[in-house]
Design a protein around this motif. Structure first.
Motif, PDB file in Angstrom:
ATOM      1  N   UNK A  66       0.880  -1.178   0.000  1.00 28.31           N
ATOM      2  CA  UNK A  66       0.000   0.000   0.000  1.00 28.31           C
ATOM      3  C   UNK A  66       0.916   1.227   0.000  1.00 28.31           C
ATOM      4  N   UNK A 144       1.746  -9.588   2.636  1.00 30.69           N
ATOM      5  CA  UNK A 144       0.582  -8.915   2.051  1.00 30.69           C
ATOM      6  C   UNK A 144      -0.599  -8.991   3.017  1.00 30.69           C
ATOM      7  N   UNK A 145      -0.817 -10.196   3.553  1.00 26.04           N
ATOM      8  CA  UNK A 145      -1.920 -10.356   4.500  1.00 26.04           C
ATOM      9  C   UNK A 145      -1.731  -9.443   5.709  1.00 26.04           C
ATOM     10  N   UNK A 148      -2.363  -5.752   4.964  1.00 23.49           N
ATOM     11  CA  UNK A 148      -3.791  -5.398   4.857  1.00 23.49           C
ATOM     12  C   UNK A 148      -4.462  -5.465   6.227  1.00 23.49           C
ATOM     13  N   UNK A 149      -4.106  -6.478   7.017  1.00 22.81           N
ATOM     14  CA  UNK A 149      -4.680  -6.569   8.371  1.00 22.81           C
ATOM     15  C   UNK A 149      -4.274  -5.342   9.184  1.00 22.81           C
ATOM     16  N   UNK A 152      -6.145  -2.066   8.141  1.00 23.82           N
ATOM     17  CA  UNK A 152      -7.598  -1.935   8.335  1.00 23.82           C
ATOM     18  C   UNK A 152      -8.107  -2.411   9.694  1.00 23.82           C
ATOM     19  N   UNK A 153      -7.239  -2.990  10.546  1.00 23.98           N
ATOM     20  CA  UNK A 153      -7.689  -3.344  11.903  1.00 23.98           C
ATOM     21  C   UNK A 153      -7.791  -2.068  12.741  1.00 23.98           C
TER      22      UNK A 153
END
Lengths: 198, 559
Positions: A66, A144-145, A148-149, A152-153
């Motif tokens: 990102x 990547x996981x 993203x976690x 947005x957590x």
């Protein structure tokens, strides 16, 4: 959660890291979550597991997942602190994949840019070259996981600082919303689309 | 009336009962079935010890915390405390795999479900008589009809506050009373489904939801915060048994709730009658509670497991299992999903998860399929899952991916299909011969493989779901039809089926075990067939009905 589609999709999308995070011990996880929430009250984020050098590599990596443009990216959202905290607590079991991945990353960097060993020392274009070369590895999937976690957590876990991730995707944080919620359920638009059935 | 604040704080333990005094009923499980049975039995004047293996969660625990609640399954029956194994076919050796997922908490899965509260339709009870069977499936009629259950559907709707509008759909079963609450506020996905249904010549119906659309019995109405599916409700608007039945049972003064207690066996005497239960308390000390009767409501996975763990010389194949039907016919419902991108902001993350449904595919027999199902349009997950489920084509990281996230999160609607699933004898729950959980009890072993006829029907439903998204104006769609391994089961159905024939079923039409006169079993395990994808309403109606009949039997000394 009476809907299995989401979980199947999720497990498939999340890869190994997600699958294992899903299965962490409840008690330990509870303590870990408490711990993590406590940590965020510190004024200056501190690293628990990653060395400053490793953190710089993780941050450089996450910043290509990102990137920062006119809006904040993983770097500004503090994703590296989310990942560090996760590796110290609820995702402790995942330390090997990250540590081994970071060690190997040094060689991956050298293979793409002669004489270099650190992703964080490269230009964004060079960084993308390196990441493309390892895109199919479990380490890339885990990064990547985790990015993203972290993006947005809830901010209490260290990432998504000031809800930067939610602002990026247009998700307002509120305990209450009033209809109409979007474009389609505005009465005039609904009438136009449905005619006499509205 | 119990104030909201009190419901959100739990109700404590309630009245205390001595373990050596035989209480009227021990109810095992405080979820949709057990919570309802406890409340109904106390209303009829019976004393109840309600035993729950999970904790009471209160408002302070309820946050919009996707990491803890969804990704880390904060409330679920997760390892290493809870252990399961799985195999596809009975000839294989089972491997560790967590297959059956449920909320391990007061209220059971009703504390965090999406709250779809469809009634079954008449065909769900006698599909076998109407349509015949399918090779490889143990289709059978239920011992009760829709009309026999209808008063209890209505009682549930009014007891807990279900929002909806009856009478819109000419194909629904007879309804004796309108819903107590109007439908929830219409959302973007709901409007998109209205558009799609109109184009396809179908009918979009107001979704029946167990979420209060207005203040009800001292609880708040829905505030449209959007964190509904998978999340407990901070407002107390969701009508789970943690907010409704369990607090009301405790307030009766006739119920004691014991949490974090893991039942390891239902005890019987040499006459074959239940005498009580043995459980591990929260400190893992063994406790024996005597009881005149036991209601087993532990869910379609734990209920058969407990019957197997309760075997004795008199019941060598497991308690109440002379038929051999305990654990068999495990069903989850089929579930199809596809996503669509729309031109304008849908903002499905605001408001209730589902506000419109389509049931024109309820009976697919004339399309060459067995069973059928229905559809809803709903929001595309909370933010982390949403980001992980963007369209598979195109970059999955980098600037272009960031643009995708920025544009799509608010412009996606999912279409979910919810379907019947055939009862197959080899799809089953039993005890793993080796694996044990953290209490040292035998682990659940799941044997599960989809029936070929169901897979063909899922494909049909998946395709119609994509049709709906396109008819709603989707710019593109993505998703995959279900494969033969569902991966996880959250509706746990069929494993102690009801029936009139003691050789073919575990409980009778009043949920009394054929083999044990003072043992009653009521939860998803009681289902003979799966319905069309939203079982909770029917579990609750069965629980109301069972408690009423059994409560009367008890008063007349007939148990």
């Amino acid at each position: 959660m009476p809907d299995s589609f989401s979980r199947r999709e999720f497990v498939a999308a999340a890869g190994s890291l997600g699958a294992i995070w899903l299965l962490a011990d409840a008690t330990e996880r509870g303590e870990a979550v408490d711990h993590a929430a406590h940590q965020v009250t510190q004024a200056q984020p501190a690293l628990s597991v990653l060395t400053p050098e490793q953190a710089a590599e993780v941050e450089a990596f996450a910043s290509r997942i990102i990137p920062t443009d006119e809006t904040p990216g993983a770097r500004e959202a503090g994703v590296v602190y989310f990942i560090d905290r996760g590796l110290a607590t609820w995702a402790k079991d995942q330390q090997p994949i990250f540590m081994e991945g970071l060690t190997k990353l040094s060689a991956d960097v050298g293979a793409k840019v002669r004489g270099q060993t650190r992703l964080s020392g490269l230009t964004p274009a060079q960084q993308d070259d390196v990441l493309r070369s390892i895109e199919q590895t479990p380490f890339f999937g885990a990064m990547r996981f985790a990015t993203l976690a972290g993006m947005f957590s809830l901010p209490s876990y260290g990432g998504n600082r000031d809800f930067a991730g939610w602002k990026l995707v247009g998700q307002e944080s509120a305990m209450e919303f009033k209809a109409p919620f979007g474009w389609y359920d505005q009465p005039a638009n609904r009438r136009a689309l449905l005619g006499g059935d509205a | 009336m119990i104030p909201l604040k009190s419901r959100l704080a739990g109700q404590g333990q309630g009245r205390r009962f001595d373990t050596n005094d035989a209480v009227d009923f021990v109810v095992i499980g405080s979820g949709t079935a057990g919570g309802s049975v406890a409340r109904e039995l106390t209303r009829l004047g019976h004393n109840v010890v309600l035993i729950e293996q999970g904790k009471t969660y209160t408002r302070a625990d309820f946050q919009h915390d996707e990491l803890a609640i969804v990704l880390n399954n904060q409330y679920a029956n997760t390892p290493p405390a809870h252990i399961q194994t799985w195999r596809k076919t009975p000839d294989a050796k089972a491997k560790p795999r967590h297959y059956l997922l449920y909320a391990n908490a007061v209220g059971g899965s009703s504390m965090h479900y999406a709250a779809n509260y469809w009634r079954f339709r008449p065909i769900d009870f006698n599909e076998f008589s109407l349509k015949g069977g399918v090779p490889g499936a143990a289709m059978a009629d239920w011992p009760i009809t829709y009309d026999e259950l209808e008063p209890y559907y209505t009682a549930v709707e009014w007891a807990i506050g279900v929002s909806g509008r009856g009478g819109v759909d000419p194909d629904e079963g007879r309804r004796s009373r309108q819903y107590p609450l109007p439908p929830l506020d219409l959302t973007g996905p709901g409007v998109l489904l209205e558009i799609a249904a109109k184009k396809l010549g179908w009918r979009a119906l107001p979704a029946p939801m167990a979420i209060a659309s207005r203040p009800y019995k001292g609880r708040e109405g829905c505030h449209n915060c959007g964190f509904c599916w998978n999340f407990p409700c901070e407002w107390g608007a969701k009508s789970g048994t943690n907010f409704t039945m369990v607090p009301e049972a405790l307030a009766s003064g006739r119920c004691e709730l014991r949490t974090e207690c893991k039942v390891r066996m239902v005890e019987t005497d040499d006459r074959g009658r239940v005498t009580g239960v043995v459980y591990f308390d929260r400190d893992r000390r063994e406790v024996r509670q005597r009881a005149r009767a036991v209601f087993l409501c532990a869910n379609g996975g734990e209920t058969p497991r407990l019957l197997f763990m309760s075997k004795s010389s008199r019941f060598p194949d497991g308690l109440a299992n002379s038929s051999g039907m305990v654990g068999k016919h495990l069903m989850f419902n089929g579930n199809t999903g596809a996503a669509g991108e729309f031109a304008h902001e849908v903002n499905g993350y605001k408001g209730a998860p589902v506000t419109r449904i389509v049931l024109d595919t309820y009976d697919l027999h004339d399309k060459g399929h067995y069973g059928g199902g229905g559809f809803d349009f709903r929001y595309p997950f909370p933010p982390v899952l949403s980001a992980l489920n963007m369209p598979p084509e195109g970059p999955q990281w980098g600037s272009a991916f960031k643009q995708t996230l920025r544009r799509l999160h608010t412009r996606i609607s999912h279409c979910w299909g919810h379907t019947s699933q055939l009862p197959v004898a080899t799809n089953a729950v039993d005890l793993d011969p080796e694996a044990t959980d953290s209490w040292g009890l035998p682990a659940i072993r799941v044997t599960y493989k989809e029936h070929e006829a169901d897979l063909r029907m899922y494909q049909y439903m998946f395709d119609r779901g994509v049709d709906l998204l396109k008819a709603a104006g989707a710019l593109r769609t993505w998703g995959e039809p279900p494969g033969d391994d569902p991966g996880v089961g959250v509706h746990l159905l069929g494993t102690c089926r009801m029936g009139n024939d003691p050789g073919e079923s575990v409980v009778d039409k009043f949920h009394r075990a054929h083999d044990v006169p003072n043992l009653f079993i009521c939860d998803g395990s009681s289902f003979v067939t799966s319905g069309r994808g939203q079982p909770t309403m029917t579990i609750m109606a069965l629980a109301f009905r069972a408690a009423e009949h059994i409560g009367r039997f008890a008063r007349r000394g007939e148990i």
